[in-house]
Design a protein around this motif. Structure first.
Motif, PDB file in Angstrom:
ATOM      1  N   PRO A 193      45.547  -3.772  28.568  1.00 33.87           N
ATOM      2  CA  PRO A 193      45.719  -5.086  29.210  1.00 33.87           C
ATOM      3  C   PRO A 193      46.239  -6.143  28.256  1.00 33.87           C
ATOM      4  N   GLY A 194      46.039  -5.961  26.961  1.00 33.86           N
ATOM      5  CA  GLY A 194      46.525  -6.932  25.996  1.00 33.86           C
ATOM      6  C   GLY A 194      48.041  -7.011  25.964  1.00 33.86           C
ATOM      7  N   VAL A 195      48.712  -5.888  26.255  1.00 33.46           N
ATOM      8  CA  VAL A 195      50.178  -5.877  26.252  1.00 33.46           C
ATOM      9  C   VAL A 195      50.704  -6.750  27.388  1.00 33.46           C
ATOM     10  N   ALA A 196      50.167  -6.544  28.587  1.00 37.77           N
ATOM     11  CA  ALA A 196      50.606  -7.342  29.739  1.00 37.77           C
ATOM     12  C   ALA A 196      50.276  -8.820  29.540  1.00 37.77           C
ATOM     13  N   ALA A 197      49.127  -9.104  28.952  1.00 39.91           N
ATOM     14  CA  ALA A 197      48.742 -10.498  28.721  1.00 39.91           C
ATOM     15  C   ALA A 197      49.687 -11.163  27.735  1.00 39.91           C
ATOM     16  N   LEU A 198      50.106 -10.427  26.707  1.00 41.65           N
ATOM     17  CA  LEU A 198      51.040 -10.986  25.735  1.00 41.65           C
ATOM     18  C   LEU A 198      52.385 -11.280  26.386  1.00 41.65           C
ATOM     19  N   VAL A 199      52.885 -10.347  27.190  1.00 40.05           N
ATOM     20  CA  VAL A 199      54.168 -10.564  27.861  1.00 40.05           C
ATOM     21  C   VAL A 199      54.085 -11.792  28.763  1.00 40.05           C
ATOM     22  N   ALA A 200      52.984 -11.918  29.503  1.00 37.87           N
ATOM     23  CA  ALA A 200      52.819 -13.069  30.393  1.00 37.87           C
ATOM     24  C   ALA A 200      52.810 -14.376  29.604  1.00 37.87           C
ATOM     25  N   ARG A 201      52.167 -14.354  28.453  1.00 35.90           N
ATOM     26  CA  ARG A 201      52.135 -15.563  27.617  1.00 35.90           C
ATOM     27  C   ARG A 201      53.531 -15.896  27.089  1.00 35.90           C
ATOM     28  N   LEU A 202      54.251 -14.884  26.632  1.00 38.20           N
ATOM     29  CA  LEU A 202      55.574 -15.112  26.057  1.00 38.20           C
ATOM     30  C   LEU A 202      56.589 -15.576  27.094  1.00 38.20           C
ATOM     31  N   GLU A 203      56.362 -15.247  28.353  1.00 39.92           N
ATOM     32  CA  GLU A 203      57.315 -15.628  29.393  1.00 39.92           C
ATOM     33  C   GLU A 203      57.348 -17.133  29.636  1.00 39.92           C
ATOM     34  N   ARG A 204      56.513 -17.885  28.950  1.00 36.71           N
ATOM     35  CA  ARG A 204      56.640 -19.343  28.981  1.00 36.71           C
ATOM     36  C   ARG A 204      57.887 -19.784  28.221  1.00 36.71           C
ATOM     37  N   SER A 205      58.424 -18.889  27.386  1.00 37.17           N
ATOM     38  CA  SER A 205      59.620 -19.200  26.596  1.00 37.17           C
ATOM     39  C   SER A 205      60.876 -18.791  27.363  1.00 37.17           C
ATOM     40  N   PRO A 206      61.794 -19.725  27.615  1.00 36.27           N
ATOM     41  CA  PRO A 206      63.044 -19.351  28.284  1.00 36.27           C
ATOM     42  C   PRO A 206      63.842 -18.295  27.511  1.00 36.27           C
ATOM     43  N   ARG A 207      63.833 -18.418  26.185  1.00 37.71           N
ATOM     44  CA  ARG A 207      64.580 -17.453  25.373  1.00 37.71           C
ATOM     45  C   ARG A 207      63.974 -16.056  25.521  1.00 37.71           C
TER      46      ARG A 207
END
Length: 281
Positions: A193-207
């Motif tokens: 679950p940590g992988v999905a949580a990290l991706v979700a957090r990073l998706e705040r970045s447009p880049r």
């Protein structure tokens, strides 16, 4: 009674077993007991002394896998011992989860390469371990919360612990390879679950969203960057990534860029940098 629960008894035995010098602690006053003090284990594992006491007394129902990983690193546990610790804490060792245990063999390699800044990351680029010269060069990661010790978070969420410069081409290559590496991690560890949580957090970045929308899959191997150090000025570095086969851990070795004065600056930081980092804190 203290020490009668299996988890507490194991932690106490591992704490008693570890030579403080092996853990990188300075020689101090005479010790009444062998091994690490509770306060020393707490510092090495980045948890409170009170929490160590409650763990050893059996007053913590289920320490998290992240806490277990921190304790395993601090106590220099083997892979088998780390798995045993996870079971005692109520977590089955799951090969589908991202490994976060740094084995003794990797720590020995780091000791041999100590003239360079070194850092160890898990498969999600979460920072697990670093040497004193890394802290002196980039800033001490211990000042960050565990969730913020991540190279992708630093790069895409403007949370870099030290001012780092790259050319436009270098930055593009660096970001593309990091994201491609993370995509490979999502297929290797789909149940973590940590992988999905990290991706979700990073998706705040447009880049990040832009790069994540591409199909690229790969591995991050090298980069070039200039660290703007407050005491010694610009340090031009190359970084090369060595990845372990079994644990998917990344050992990043930073070396002075040829034709620059970076080697002399690293040597200076190796001599006085740790004290300078402490003084700035």
């Amino acid at each position: 009674m203290e020490g009668m629960n299996p988890l507490g008894a194991a932690l106490r035995a591992w704490r008693d077993r570890l030579d403080p010098a092996t853990a990188g602690l300075p020689h101090g006053s005479a010790r009444r007991v062998p091994g690490l003090r509770r306060s020393e284990l707490a510092s090495l594992a980045d948890i409170s002394v009170e929490y160590v006491v409650r763990l050893e007394q059996g007053r913590v129902a289920a320490p998290s896998p992240q806490v277990c990983a921190s304790l395993a690193r601090a106590l220099r546990l083997t892979g088998e011992e780390h798995a045993h610790l996870l079971r005692l804490a109520g977590h089955a060792a799951d090969p589908r989860r991202v490994p976060r245990h740094v084995p003794d063999s990797l720590l020995r390699i780091m000791d041999e390469l100590a003239a360079n800044p070194l850092s160890v990351y898990d498969a999600t680029w979460g920072l697990l371990h670093w040497n004193p010269l890394f802290a002196a060069t980039f800033g001490d990661p211990a000042r960050l919360g565990p969730a913020d010790r991540n190279a992708l978070v630093w790069q895409f969420l403007d949370a870099m612990p030290a001012p780092v410069r790259q050319t436009a081409d270098e930055r593009t290559a660096f970001e593309e390879s990091l994201v491609a590496d993370l995509r490979a991690t999502t297929s290797r560890f789909p149940a973590d679950p940590g992988v999905a949580a990290l991706v979700a957090r990073l998706e705040r970045s447009p880049r990040f969203r832009e790069l994540w929308g591409r199909p690229s899959v790969g591995g991050h191997e090298s980069a070039h960057k200039v660290v703007g150090h407050p005491d010694v000025g610009d340090i031009a570095l190359n970084s090369d990534t060595l990845t372990t086969q079994g644990g998917n851990l990344h050992l990043v070795v930073y070396t002075a860029r040829p034709g620059t004065d970076a080697r002399g600056k690293l040597d200076l930081l190796a001599a006085v940098g740790v004290q300078a980092v402490s003084a700035r804190g």
